[in-house]
Design a protein around this motif. Structure first.
Motif, PDB file in Angstrom:
ATOM      1  N   LYS A 174       1.401  -8.970  16.608  1.00  0.00           N
ATOM      2  CA  LYS A 174       0.197  -9.472  17.263  1.00  0.00           C
ATOM      3  C   LYS A 174      -0.188 -10.837  16.704  1.00  0.00           C
ATOM      4  O   LYS A 174      -0.583 -11.748  17.450  1.00  0.00           O
ATOM      5  CB  LYS A 174      -0.942  -8.477  17.082  1.00  0.00           C
ATOM      6  CG  LYS A 174      -2.222  -8.882  17.799  1.00  0.00           C
ATOM      7  CD  LYS A 174      -3.338  -7.896  17.536  1.00  0.00           C
ATOM      8  CE  LYS A 174      -3.084  -6.574  18.198  1.00  0.00           C
ATOM      9  NZ  LYS A 174      -4.231  -5.643  18.058  1.00  0.00           N
TER      10      LYS A 174
ATOM     11  N   ARG B 235      -7.608  -9.901  16.075  1.00  0.00           N
ATOM     12  CA  ARG B 235      -8.348  -8.634  16.008  1.00  0.00           C
ATOM     13  C   ARG B 235      -9.806  -8.872  16.341  1.00  0.00           C
ATOM     14  O   ARG B 235     -10.411  -9.835  15.886  1.00  0.00           O
ATOM     15  CB  ARG B 235      -8.240  -8.015  14.614  1.00  0.00           C
ATOM     16  CG  ARG B 235      -8.771  -6.593  14.507  1.00  0.00           C
ATOM     17  CD  ARG B 235      -8.379  -6.003  13.165  1.00  0.00           C
ATOM     18  NE  ARG B 235      -8.699  -4.585  13.074  1.00  0.00           N
ATOM     19  CZ  ARG B 235      -9.827  -4.091  12.575  1.00  0.00           C
ATOM     20  NH1 ARG B 235     -10.755  -4.925  12.124  1.00  0.00           N
ATOM     21  NH2 ARG B 235     -10.033  -2.798  12.519  1.00  0.00           N
TER      22      ARG B 235
ATOM     23  N   GLU C 226      -8.709 -10.790  22.576  1.00  0.00           N
ATOM     24  CA  GLU C 226      -7.560 -10.255  21.839  1.00  0.00           C
ATOM     25  C   GLU C 226      -6.358 -10.099  22.765  1.00  0.00           C
ATOM     26  O   GLU C 226      -5.226 -10.435  22.396  1.00  0.00           O
ATOM     27  CB  GLU C 226      -7.941  -8.914  21.206  1.00  0.00           C
ATOM     28  CG  GLU C 226      -6.886  -8.336  20.287  1.00  0.00           C
ATOM     29  CD  GLU C 226      -7.346  -7.060  19.592  1.00  0.00           C
ATOM     30  OE1 GLU C 226      -6.468  -6.244  19.247  1.00  0.00           O
ATOM     31  OE2 GLU C 226      -8.562  -6.882  19.408  1.00  0.00           O
TER      32      GLU C 226
ATOM     33  N   LYS D  38       2.132   0.308  11.767  1.00  0.00           N
ATOM     34  CA  LYS D  38       0.969  -0.515  12.084  1.00  0.00           C
ATOM     35  C   LYS D  38       1.128  -1.928  11.541  1.00  0.00           C
ATOM     36  O   LYS D  38       0.666  -2.895  12.166  1.00  0.00           O
ATOM     37  CB  LYS D  38      -0.300   0.138  11.530  1.00  0.00           C
ATOM     38  CG  LYS D  38      -0.759   1.361  12.299  1.00  0.00           C
ATOM     39  CD  LYS D  38      -2.156   1.759  11.886  1.00  0.00           C
ATOM     40  CE  LYS D  38      -2.725   2.835  12.801  1.00  0.00           C
ATOM     41  NZ  LYS D  38      -4.144   3.113  12.527  1.00  0.00           N
TER      42      LYS D  38
ATOM     43  N   GLN E 228      -5.948  -7.198   6.125  1.00  0.00           N
ATOM     44  CA  GLN E 228      -6.425  -6.300   7.183  1.00  0.00           C
ATOM     45  C   GLN E 228      -6.173  -4.843   6.815  1.00  0.00           C
ATOM     46  O   GLN E 228      -5.059  -4.485   6.419  1.00  0.00           O
ATOM     47  CB  GLN E 228      -5.705  -6.623   8.500  1.00  0.00           C
ATOM     48  CG  GLN E 228      -6.052  -5.727   9.650  1.00  0.00           C
ATOM     49  CD  GLN E 228      -7.511  -5.864  10.024  1.00  0.00           C
ATOM     50  OE1 GLN E 228      -7.988  -6.974  10.261  1.00  0.00           O
ATOM     51  NE2 GLN E 228      -8.224  -4.762  10.056  1.00  0.00           N
TER      52      GLN E 228
ATOM     53  N   LEU F  20      -5.250  -1.104   7.569  1.00  0.00           N
ATOM     54  CA  LEU F  20      -4.399  -0.460   8.575  1.00  0.00           C
ATOM     55  C   LEU F  20      -4.946   0.897   8.986  1.00  0.00           C
ATOM     56  O   LEU F  20      -4.355   1.588   9.812  1.00  0.00           O
ATOM     57  CB  LEU F  20      -2.965  -0.324   8.039  1.00  0.00           C
ATOM     58  CG  LEU F  20      -2.279  -1.662   7.736  1.00  0.00           C
ATOM     59  CD1 LEU F  20      -0.918  -1.435   7.092  1.00  0.00           C
ATOM     60  CD2 LEU F  20      -2.128  -2.491   8.992  1.00  0.00           C
TER      61      LEU F  20
ATOM     62  N   ASP G 299       3.280  -3.796  13.947  1.00  0.00           N
ATOM     63  CA  ASP G 299       2.514  -4.150  15.148  1.00  0.00           C
ATOM     64  C   ASP G 299       1.545  -5.290  14.851  1.00  0.00           C
ATOM     65  O   ASP G 299       1.339  -6.178  15.691  1.00  0.00           O
ATOM     66  CB  ASP G 299       1.745  -2.929  15.662  1.00  0.00           C
ATOM     67  CG  ASP G 299       2.671  -1.836  16.190  1.00  0.00           C
ATOM     68  OD1 ASP G 299       3.847  -2.139  16.472  1.00  0.00           O
ATOM     69  OD2 ASP G 299       2.209  -0.680  16.298  1.00  0.00           O
ATOM     70  N   PHE G 300       0.937  -5.246  13.670  1.00  0.00           N
ATOM     71  CA  PHE G 300      -0.031  -6.273  13.291  1.00  0.00           C
ATOM     72  C   PHE G 300       0.655  -7.635  13.176  1.00  0.00           C
ATOM     73  O   PHE G 300       0.134  -8.647  13.649  1.00  0.00           O
ATOM     74  CB  PHE G 300      -0.693  -5.885  11.976  1.00  0.00           C
ATOM     75  CG  PHE G 300      -1.754  -6.837  11.511  1.00  0.00           C
ATOM     76  CD1 PHE G 300      -2.856  -7.115  12.299  1.00  0.00           C
ATOM     77  CD2 PHE G 300      -1.649  -7.472  10.275  1.00  0.00           C
ATOM     78  CE1 PHE G 300      -3.849  -7.991  11.871  1.00  0.00           C
ATOM     79  CE2 PHE G 300      -2.622  -8.347   9.847  1.00  0.00           C
ATOM     80  CZ  PHE G 300      -3.727  -8.614  10.640  1.00  0.00           C
ATOM     81  N   LYS G 301       1.818  -7.652  12.561  1.00  0.00           N
ATOM     82  CA  LYS G 301       2.571  -8.903  12.439  1.00  0.00           C
ATOM     83  C   LYS G 301       2.938  -9.455  13.816  1.00  0.00           C
ATOM     84  O   LYS G 301       2.833 -10.666  14.064  1.00  0.00           O
ATOM     85  CB  LYS G 301       3.845  -8.681  11.620  1.00  0.00           C
ATOM     86  CG  LYS G 301       3.623  -8.536  10.117  1.00  0.00           C
ATOM     87  CD  LYS G 301       4.969  -8.359   9.420  1.00  0.00           C
ATOM     88  CE  LYS G 301       4.829  -8.313   7.922  1.00  0.00           C
ATOM     89  NZ  LYS G 301       6.148  -8.138   7.255  1.00  0.00           N
TER      90      LYS G 301
END
Length: 373
Positions: free
Chosen positions: A68, A165, A158, A61, A48, A50, A64-66
């Motif tokens: 999510k 995402r 989401e 980020k 993904q 960032l 945060d992505f992890k």
């Protein structure tokens, strides 16, 4: 669980073997400087962008992505696109009827014409599918409306942890052209009001003329004018209170010198009205306005054109745009007006520039600024 990537670009990790490792699960494209996440979850590798070139921001980020991803429920992501559309449709019922109809039309097209079919599992939907679906909308307005609807639909998925995402994340609306819409001149406006008032065989000629005159002199819309009561008008304070139906907000408008005679005339005709009585007996004067424009061989001006006339006149008279925005009930400090009436400001600026001479200002025309000696 599968997280769809964006359409392939020079920053696509699969397109270049030369990505630099910048930390655990963190990679950088040396060509563009953009950072990417590369995470393994439940045995599946997820890549993904960032969307940043700043390492500190990228680390935040990535975290945060992890988070999510960990909260995403693989089972929830197994619902079909049709099921998601059905769920989303239940959440829009509080909107205005026109908005509901517009969004429902888009959702029906999603169910009927999605490129991979409406039985597609939402966790497998790719951005390219959304792009193909949106490409079928030729007009700018239709495209933007469709994008707004499916974006909200996938945002719901989401937020509920169905997908990590949205497949339309990062897709932008198309720019609308900004046509210069016509507005009557002051002379045309006066002629329109006089033409309506001259229709003596019409029972509501005077009422319609007063209504149209109010729209142009107050700079308000038809909905605000038709809802105005005498309780909303305070002659002593020199203001009237109104409610913008579109934004559901109340605001005050001064009783401008050009507007006061009309309101005083209406009050005299009303003969001691009750506070809750409407100021105008008519709620719509579209036919009267259209008829006057036809008789005078003018463009078919709408009630919105009268508001444009008011705003244009205010700008040309040097009224501060923030003040005009307040008069219109806008909450953006004048941004919308600046964007919409950019064609007026250059001409007005040129006229104002002629005031900047080496001569001393005329007595009585100096406006003192507080705090400036």
């Amino acid at each position: 669980m599968h997280v769809g990537k964006r359409e392939q670009t020079n920053d696509d990790m699969s397109a270049s073997p030369s990505f630099e490792k910048a930390g655990e699960c963190l990679y950088r494209n040396p060509a563009s400087g953009t950072y990417f996440a590369r995470v393994k979850l439940r045995g599946k590798e997820i890549k993904q962008t960032l969307e940043t070139k700043n390492l500190t921001v990228a680390r935040r980020k990535l975290k945060d992505f992890k988070t999510k991803l960990e909260r995403t429920d693989p089972a929830a992501g197994r619902i079909t696109l049709k099921e998601l559309a059905d769920r989303f449709e239940k959440t829009i019922q509080h909107f205005a009827s026109d908005t509901i109809a517009n969004k429902t039309r888009v959702l029906n097209r999603v169910r009927e014409t999605w490129p991979a079919g409406a039985d597609r599992i939402i966790g497998k939907i790719k951005p390219s599918e959304a792009g193909e679906f949106l490409s079928r909308y030729q007009g700018v307005a239709g495209y933007n409306q469709a994008l707004e609807t499916i974006r909200a639909m996938f945002d719901l998925a989401e937020a509920d942890g169905m997908i990590a995402r949205s497949p339309v994340s990062g897709m932008k609306q198309r720019r609308r052209e900004k046509p210069i819409r016509l507005a009557p001149t002051s002379a045309e406006f006066r002629a329109i009001v006089e033409s309506i008032r001259a229709q003596k065989f019409a029972d509501t000629a005077d009422e319609s003329a007063d209504f149209i005159e109010f729209l142009g002199l107050a700079g308000l819309g038809q909905a605000e004018a038709s809802a105005l009561t005498w309780a909303d008008i305070n002659f002593e304070r020199g203001q009237l209170l109104t409610f913008r139906q579109k934004t559901r907000t109340g605001f005050a408008v001064p009783i401008f010198p050009q507007l006061r005679p009309l309101l005083e005339k209406r009050l005299a005709l009303a003969a001691d009205p009750s506070p809750g009585d409407k100021v105008f007996a008519v709620a719509d004067a579209k036919k009267a306005l259209a008829g006057a424009c036809a008789r005078l061989k003018l463009p078919n001006y709408s009630s919105r054109a009268l508001r444009r006339m008011f705003i244009t006149s205010a700008i040309e008279r040097g009224v501060d745009v923030k003040v005009i925005a307040q008069w219109q009930g806008h909450q953006d400090g004048g941004k919308l007006i600046l964007d919409t009436y950019s064609h007026v400001r250059p001409a007005h600026s040129e006229r104002m520039a002629q005031l900047m001479t080496s001569d001393a200002p005329e007595p009585g025309k100096i406006i003192p600024i507080q705090g400036v000696a």
